[in-house]
Design an enzyme around this catalytic site. Structure first.
Site, PDB file in Angstrom:
ATOM      1  N   HIS A 195     -10.765  43.124  87.797  1.00  0.00           N
ATOM      2  CA  HIS A 195     -11.052  44.183  88.765  1.00  0.00           C
ATOM      3  C   HIS A 195     -11.802  43.696  90.000  1.00  0.00           C
ATOM      4  O   HIS A 195     -12.393  44.473  90.736  1.00  0.00           O
ATOM      5  CB  HIS A 195     -11.785  45.352  88.098  1.00  0.00           C
ATOM      6  CG  HIS A 195     -10.971  45.956  86.988  1.00  0.00           C
ATOM      7  ND1 HIS A 195      -9.774  46.583  87.226  1.00  0.00           N
ATOM      8  CD2 HIS A 195     -11.145  45.966  85.645  1.00  0.00           C
ATOM      9  CE1 HIS A 195      -9.268  46.979  86.076  1.00  0.00           C
ATOM     10  NE2 HIS A 195     -10.073  46.608  85.096  1.00  0.00           N
ATOM     11  N   LYS A 240     -14.136  61.347  90.263  1.00  0.00           N
ATOM     12  CA  LYS A 240     -12.682  61.142  90.366  1.00  0.00           C
ATOM     13  C   LYS A 240     -11.897  62.421  90.075  1.00  0.00           C
ATOM     14  O   LYS A 240     -10.807  62.602  90.616  1.00  0.00           O
ATOM     15  CB  LYS A 240     -12.229  60.036  89.402  1.00  0.00           C
ATOM     16  CG  LYS A 240     -12.966  58.703  89.566  1.00  0.00           C
ATOM     17  CD  LYS A 240     -12.924  58.175  90.999  1.00  0.00           C
ATOM     18  CE  LYS A 240     -14.027  57.168  91.242  1.00  0.00           C
ATOM     19  NZ  LYS A 240     -14.476  57.068  92.632  1.00  0.00           N
ATOM     20  N   GLU A 266      -5.361  59.953  82.237  1.00  0.00           N
ATOM     21  CA  GLU A 266      -4.232  59.875  83.175  1.00  0.00           C
ATOM     22  C   GLU A 266      -3.073  59.215  82.449  1.00  0.00           C
ATOM     23  O   GLU A 266      -3.273  58.432  81.519  1.00  0.00           O
ATOM     24  CB  GLU A 266      -4.578  58.978  84.385  1.00  0.00           C
ATOM     25  CG  GLU A 266      -5.418  59.629  85.440  1.00  0.00           C
ATOM     26  CD  GLU A 266      -5.736  58.682  86.597  1.00  0.00           C
ATOM     27  OE1 GLU A 266      -5.158  57.570  86.657  1.00  0.00           O
ATOM     28  OE2 GLU A 266      -6.574  59.052  87.424  1.00  0.00           O
ATOM     29  N   ARG A 291     -16.610  53.549 102.203  1.00  0.00           N
ATOM     30  CA  ARG A 291     -17.406  52.488 102.834  1.00  0.00           C
ATOM     31  C   ARG A 291     -16.494  51.565 103.637  1.00  0.00           C
ATOM     32  O   ARG A 291     -15.271  51.659 103.539  1.00  0.00           O
ATOM     33  CB  ARG A 291     -18.075  51.647 101.739  1.00  0.00           C
ATOM     34  CG  ARG A 291     -17.034  51.012 100.835  1.00  0.00           C
ATOM     35  CD  ARG A 291     -17.605  49.978  99.871  1.00  0.00           C
ATOM     36  NE  ARG A 291     -16.545  49.277  99.175  1.00  0.00           N
ATOM     37  CZ  ARG A 291     -15.922  49.684  98.078  1.00  0.00           C
ATOM     38  NH1 ARG A 291     -16.258  50.830  97.518  1.00  0.00           N
ATOM     39  NH2 ARG A 291     -14.965  48.963  97.544  1.00  0.00           N
TER      40      ARG A 291
END
Ligand code: MV4
Length: 495
Positions: A235, A116, A200, A292
């Site tokens: 999630h 990331k 973040e 994907r």
């Protein structure tokens, strides 16, 4: 074009990929584990190869056995579906090395975007807005504390190798940072084999809006509009739709440009998804790229009329894109509901077992991508997704009405499903108004209960009664208006 493709996956997505291959005149090779001998994808493929025992490491995650199956069957290309090896750079690399075409992005793009912090650096260089935060992983508590002060609390600790919420911790004050960092890092290490973390700025109540992109091997990159995926539980997405109720035409154009810039910056080829978080002020930030075909790809197919699997196969074969950005027009509205074998009354735990009977909804604007059939036993070893129900209509409110009707007409007997939960979400005022934020379920459905208590027992009693009275008909010459279709009655949960 390829003559034969091996599908390194199972369930509804393998069935979905086989459908396009058949349309393209490409023969298909299914692979399966010993737990999947009777699976639908095995029945539908032209050929099937058993990989080994049920455990994923012995079957769907076993690169040696999948490559051997490709060699033995003469398949020149492999479609990985989603999950399993789909985002594993080592698998894509192995295909490249062994002369088999991986129907997905280059191994290097998968690897770079999988980190990331590498992805964030790439986006900044190409002018795509990213969430304020760190540009490389950090373990030292003093450096983390300094960075958190710079970013400003609340901060969110994220795993560099992450995605899917594992290894994430919200930290509201400096005193909680060090401990949260240690626990996030150890969670990341056990989930991804990599304990690297970074910080973040924590965005409150964002929306999750993602853009579908297509990139060919000749430098052409287009986007196929967005999907709103904010309705998630732990999630796990449960409802997706397009267009997003939050986007204006101007914002859509701006985000679409950022998405194609992101794909170009990463050297992306094939179908991919650029995820953004959108805040309450209409500001959007790059989140990550999914390298994907995604579970929710059908809503994009419904409004654009473009078969994404066909595009993936043509791109992998080296063909240039035959559609340009100006050709992409979103027609109407589409919603997808994921139908899992799970018990909505017991914390949505998997509900495996035999599907005694299934009847799929039909009619205009209804699509089911399903991996099951009447008499099929859902194995316990894998993700318990049974199917996806997708509706398409001229506008959002008709699409919601159509989805509610289709859910109520969907009969699945033998395993439990979240259908009553989905109906209640779609019937809620918050959903109707498009108030779809990532905290939607926690805010509106944290302690959801079905409207009718004791439904399961009543359904069982009704089925027994129906089987014992097979010849029952609505009585003639009466004014009775009771439901006479057992399926309708069951689908409505009105036993
Ligand atoms: C965030 C966030 C708020 N602020 N990042 C969750 C999964 C992972 N891919 C990214 N996630 C989030 N990242 C910052 N800086 C909130 C989430 C988040 C979330 C994102 C999308 C969809 C559902 C979510 C549910 C909880 C948290």
């Amino acid at each position: 074009m390829f003559e034969k493709i091996l599908i390194a996956n199972r369930g509804e997505i393998a069935v979905r990929i086989i459908a396009t291959c058949r349309e393209m005149g490409i023969r298909t090779v299914a692979v399966y584990s010993e737990a999947d001998r009777d699976a639908l994808h095995v029945l539908e493929a032209d050929q099937a190869v058993c990989l080994g025992p049920a455990e994923p490491m012995e079957s769907y995650l076993n690169m040696d056995r999948i490559m051997a199956a490709a060699r033995a069957s003469g398949a020149r290309a492999i479609h990985p579906g989603y999950g399993f090896l789909a985002e594993n750079p080592a698998f894509a690399m192995r295909c490249e090395q062994e002369g088999v075409v991986f129907i997905g992005p280059p191994a290097r793009a998968i690897r770079d975007l999988g980190d990331k912090t590498v992805a964030r650096r790439t986006m900044i260089e190409s002018g795509v807005p990213v969430i304020p935060g760190m540009m490389q992983p950090e373990a030292d508590p003093d450096t983390l504390a300094r960075e958190a002060d710079r970013i400003g609390y609340p901060v969110l600790i994220k795993a560099a190798a992450g995605g899917g919420g594992k290894g994430m911790r919200v930290v509201h004050s400096p005193g909680d940072l060090a401990e949260a960092a240690v626990s996030a890092s150890s969670e990341a290490r056990s989930a991804f084999g990599n304990g690297a973390i970074y910080l973040e700025k924590y965005l409150e109540k964002p929306r999750h809006v993602e853009f579908q992109v297509l990139a060919d091997a000749h430098g052409n990159v287009i986007h196929l509009l967005e999907r709103e995926c904010s309705i998630q539980r732990r999630h796990q997405k449960i409802i997706e739709e397009t267009p997003s109720p939050a986007l204006t035409p101007g914002l859509r154009e701006e985000m679409g440009k950022a998405a194609t810039a992101a794909a170009k910056a990463a050297g992306y080829v094939n179908a991919g998804t650029v995820e953004f978080l959108l805040d309450g002020q209409g500001k959007f930030y790059f989140l990550e790229v999914n390298t994907r075909l995604q579970v929710e790809h059908p809503v994009t197919e419904m409004i654009t009329g473009i078969d994404l699997v066909r595009q993936q196969i043509e791109i992998a074969a080296g063909s240039p894109l035959r559609i340009s950005q100006e050709d992409i027009v979103g027609r109407g509205h589409a919603i997808e509901c994921r139908i899992y074998a799970e018990d909505p009354l017991s914390a949505f735990l998997p509900s495996s077992g035999k599907i005694h009977f299934v009847k799929e909804p039909k009619g205009p604007g209804i699509r089911t991508d399903s991996g099951v059939y009447s008499g099929y036993t859902v194995p316990m070893e894998y993700d318990p997704i049974l199917s996806k129900l997708i509706t398409h209509a001229q506008n959002r409110s008709e699409c919601i009405q159509r989805m509610k009707r289709a859910l109520k007409d969907y009969v699945i007997l033998g395993v439990l499903t979240p259908i009553p939960f989905l109906v209640d979400i779609l019937s809620s005022e918050a959903f109707e108004k498009g108030e779809t934020y990532t905290d939607f379920i926690d805010t509106h459905f944290a302690d959801w209960r079905p409207t009718l208590e004791g439904t399961d027992l009543a359904v069982l009693a009704y089925v027994v009664d129906t089987l014992a009275n097979r010849t029952r008909r609505p009585s003639a010459f009466t004014a009775e208006t009771q439901a006479c279709s057992p399926w309708l009655t069951l689908g409505n949960f009105r036993p």
